[in-house]
Design an enzyme around this catalytic site. Sequence first.
Site, PDB file in Angstrom:
ATOM      1  N   CYS A 116     -39.012  16.404 -16.445  1.00 44.28           N
ATOM      2  CA  CYS A 116     -40.222  15.894 -15.778  1.00 44.28           C
ATOM      3  C   CYS A 116     -40.808  14.648 -16.434  1.00 44.28           C
ATOM      4  O   CYS A 116     -41.712  14.027 -15.876  1.00 44.28           O
ATOM      5  CB  CYS A 116     -41.277  16.987 -15.707  1.00 44.28           C
ATOM      6  SG  CYS A 116     -40.770  18.345 -14.653  1.00 44.28           S
ATOM      7  N   HIS A 256     -48.328  13.700 -14.728  1.00 49.54           N
ATOM      8  CA  HIS A 256     -47.267  14.487 -14.103  1.00 49.54           C
ATOM      9  C   HIS A 256     -47.916  15.706 -13.446  1.00 49.54           C
ATOM     10  O   HIS A 256     -48.887  16.255 -13.956  1.00 49.54           O
ATOM     11  CB  HIS A 256     -46.250  14.921 -15.160  1.00 49.54           C
ATOM     12  CG  HIS A 256     -45.266  15.918 -14.643  1.00 49.54           C
ATOM     13  ND1 HIS A 256     -44.503  15.669 -13.519  1.00 49.54           N
ATOM     14  CD2 HIS A 256     -44.934  17.160 -15.063  1.00 49.54           C
ATOM     15  CE1 HIS A 256     -43.737  16.729 -13.280  1.00 49.54           C
ATOM     16  NE2 HIS A 256     -43.982  17.647 -14.198  1.00 49.54           N
ATOM     17  N   ASN A 286     -44.510  20.278  -7.575  1.00 54.75           N
ATOM     18  CA  ASN A 286     -43.930  19.539  -8.694  1.00 54.75           C
ATOM     19  C   ASN A 286     -42.623  18.888  -8.227  1.00 54.75           C
ATOM     20  O   ASN A 286     -41.623  19.579  -8.041  1.00 54.75           O
ATOM     21  CB  ASN A 286     -43.685  20.500  -9.866  1.00 54.75           C
ATOM     22  CG  ASN A 286     -43.132  19.794 -11.089  1.00 54.75           C
ATOM     23  OD1 ASN A 286     -42.740  18.638 -11.031  1.00 54.75           O
ATOM     24  ND2 ASN A 286     -43.086  20.505 -12.211  1.00 54.75           N
TER      25      ASN A 286
HETATM   26  O1  UT7 Z   1     -42.988  20.227 -14.957  1.00 57.73           O
HETATM   27  C1  UT7 Z   1     -42.285  20.779 -16.001  1.00 57.73           C
HETATM   28  C2  UT7 Z   1     -43.120  21.558 -16.892  1.00 57.73           C
HETATM   29  N1  UT7 Z   1     -43.537  22.782 -16.242  1.00 57.73           N
HETATM   30  C3  UT7 Z   1     -44.764  23.214 -16.410  1.00 57.73           C
HETATM   31  O2  UT7 Z   1     -45.550  22.553 -17.035  1.00 57.73           O
HETATM   32  C4  UT7 Z   1     -45.123  24.587 -15.842  1.00 57.73           C
HETATM   33  C5  UT7 Z   1     -45.929  25.324 -16.866  1.00 57.73           C
HETATM   34  N2  UT7 Z   1     -46.234  26.714 -16.484  1.00 57.73           N
HETATM   35  C6  UT7 Z   1     -47.076  27.028 -15.497  1.00 57.73           C
HETATM   36  O3  UT7 Z   1     -47.562  26.185 -14.777  1.00 57.73           O
HETATM   37  C7  UT7 Z   1     -47.497  28.485 -15.363  1.00 57.73           C
HETATM   38  O4  UT7 Z   1     -47.068  29.192 -16.502  1.00 57.73           O
HETATM   39  C8  UT7 Z   1     -46.948  29.176 -14.080  1.00 57.73           C
HETATM   40  C9  UT7 Z   1     -47.620  28.599 -12.868  1.00 57.73           C
HETATM   41  C10 UT7 Z   1     -45.442  28.980 -13.994  1.00 57.73           C
HETATM   42  C11 UT7 Z   1     -47.273  30.661 -14.153  1.00 57.73           C
HETATM   43  O5  UT7 Z   1     -48.674  30.858 -14.288  1.00 57.73           O
HETATM   44  P1  UT7 Z   1     -49.260  31.818 -15.416  1.00 57.73           P
HETATM   45  O6  UT7 Z   1     -50.708  31.801 -15.272  1.00 57.73           O
HETATM   46  O7  UT7 Z   1     -48.678  31.369 -16.746  1.00 57.73           O
HETATM   47  O8  UT7 Z   1     -48.694  33.209 -14.998  1.00 57.73           O
HETATM   48  P2  UT7 Z   1     -47.786  34.223 -15.832  1.00 57.73           P
HETATM   49  O9  UT7 Z   1     -46.388  33.713 -15.910  1.00 57.73           O
HETATM   50  O10 UT7 Z   1     -48.482  34.571 -17.089  1.00 57.73           O
HETATM   51  O11 UT7 Z   1     -47.815  35.468 -14.878  1.00 57.73           O
HETATM   52  C12 UT7 Z   1     -49.021  36.230 -14.654  1.00 57.73           C
HETATM   53  C13 UT7 Z   1     -48.732  37.324 -13.642  1.00 57.73           C
HETATM   54  C14 UT7 Z   1     -47.490  38.127 -13.981  1.00 57.73           C
HETATM   55  O12 UT7 Z   1     -47.735  39.471 -13.564  1.00 57.73           O
HETATM   56  P3  UT7 Z   1     -48.173  40.590 -14.634  1.00 57.73           P
HETATM   57  O13 UT7 Z   1     -47.083  40.623 -15.658  1.00 57.73           O
HETATM   58  O14 UT7 Z   1     -49.481  40.103 -15.190  1.00 57.73           O
HETATM   59  O15 UT7 Z   1     -48.277  41.801 -13.792  1.00 57.73           O
HETATM   60  C15 UT7 Z   1     -46.416  37.533 -13.129  1.00 57.73           C
HETATM   61  O16 UT7 Z   1     -45.388  38.441 -12.824  1.00 57.73           O
HETATM   62  O17 UT7 Z   1     -48.465  36.713 -12.379  1.00 57.73           O
HETATM   63  C16 UT7 Z   1     -47.206  37.192 -11.881  1.00 57.73           C
HETATM   64  N3  UT7 Z   1     -46.592  36.145 -11.083  1.00 57.73           N
HETATM   65  C17 UT7 Z   1     -46.871  35.988  -9.774  1.00 57.73           C
HETATM   66  N4  UT7 Z   1     -47.659  36.666  -8.932  1.00 57.73           N
HETATM   67  C18 UT7 Z   1     -47.726  36.241  -7.658  1.00 57.73           C
HETATM   68  C19 UT7 Z   1     -45.727  35.193 -11.474  1.00 57.73           C
HETATM   69  N5  UT7 Z   1     -45.422  34.415 -10.425  1.00 57.73           N
HETATM   70  C20 UT7 Z   1     -46.110  34.879  -9.378  1.00 57.73           C
HETATM   71  C21 UT7 Z   1     -46.218  34.487  -8.019  1.00 57.73           C
HETATM   72  N6  UT7 Z   1     -47.035  35.195  -7.202  1.00 57.73           N
HETATM   73  N7  UT7 Z   1     -45.542  33.429  -7.523  1.00 57.73           N
END
Ligand code: UT7
Length: 329
Positions: A116, A256, A286
């Site tokens: 990215c 970004h 993204n």
């Molecule tokens: O461009 C390249 C660089 N990339 C980035 O900078 C991306 C960086 N990361 C992020 O933007 C975030 O970490 C994400 C958007 C990918 C995820 O958000 P988060 O707030 O970090 O969520 P998480 O991974 O901690 O997940 C929280 C909960 C989990 O459930 P439990 O374990 O709390 O029950 C996940 O399973 O949300 C769940 N979850 C979802 N729920 C509904 C993960 N994806 C989804 C989804 N819909 N699509």
Amino acid sequence: MQKINAAITAVNGYVPDYILTNRELETMVDTNDEWITTRTGIRERRILRGEGVATSDLAVPAVQGLLQKRGIGAEEIDLIIFCTSTPDMPIPATANILAHKIGAKNAWGYDLQAACSGFVYGLTTGAQFIESGKHQKVLVVGGDRMSSIVNYEDRATCILFGDGCGAVLLEPNTEGYGVIDSVLKSDGAGCQNLFMKAGGSLKPATHATVDAKEHYAYQEGQAVFKAAVTNMADVAVEVIDRNNLKSEDIAWLVPHQANKRIIDATASRAGVPPEKVMVNIDRFGNTTNGTIPLCLWEWESKLKKGDNLILAAFGGGFTWGAMYLKWAY
Ligand code: UT7
């Protein structure tokens, strides 16, 4: 001798027509519009559908429109740097394919892969060829067909990415406009947090790797989030401070677009108010190498000669960087 800066003299972008909404994703994986919107800021993204189409097909309309705007022919381009993580194919470079498709007969070119952060790496690299006096017209393209490497059964990644491409033309400027400074970083220790497990020389594609879906992008979201939120802001602040810019001197922050929360954190650390931050993640998701040039394209009519722009990016690798540009037109 007058100092030569590399100035952006034209910008253009292209996104495909098909709109993949959060609502449609709800029918594909266990997710919901509210989760996606609040955690990422994304409402919809564009997808290049169909067989026999590739990242270069996103670039062709972007570049043709750019050449038309600038009023020059493709044969005037000296160099094409194609920043992409989704090349049409591993060999040859997509820059070569693009050159052929647009008729850039006098250009040489290569692909630049920095996930990215590719566009800020590419813009910095392209600027060197102008500043040195070697070239007069360098095309820096940032584009990805992310839908070709996204697993639409993995809710943690498929909601994030979209397809799109932006391109800028760099030309010499002796009035002090253009690329002023950049800070680029990388740390390979972050490799396993955002990568494709198979399909490279470490683990060539086999039936087994495809069955295991290892040819798709894999991300440890939280680990990447933590690294992005700190590092993207750090480099933005570094380039601002070392050029003695105050927040009121900054006309636009061009971040970004990986997550609206990362964008907000970077803007807050850089002291840039929301109305001066370019944001397209809500409509395009993204687009990896496309995010920053697509922002420049959409905001072009609001930009004024002399505006100070700060670009900032973070991506897989890890790679990250920030740039300071003085808008030239
Ligand atoms: O461009 C390249 C660089 N990339 C980035 O900078 C991306 C960086 N990361 C992020 O933007 C975030 O970490 C994400 C958007 C990918 C995820 O958000 P988060 O707030 O970090 O969520 P998480 O991974 O901690 O997940 C929280 C909960 C989990 O459930 P439990 O374990 O709390 O029950 C996940 O399973 O949300 C769940 N979850 C979802 N729920 C509904 C993960 N994806 C989804 C989804 N819909 N699509």
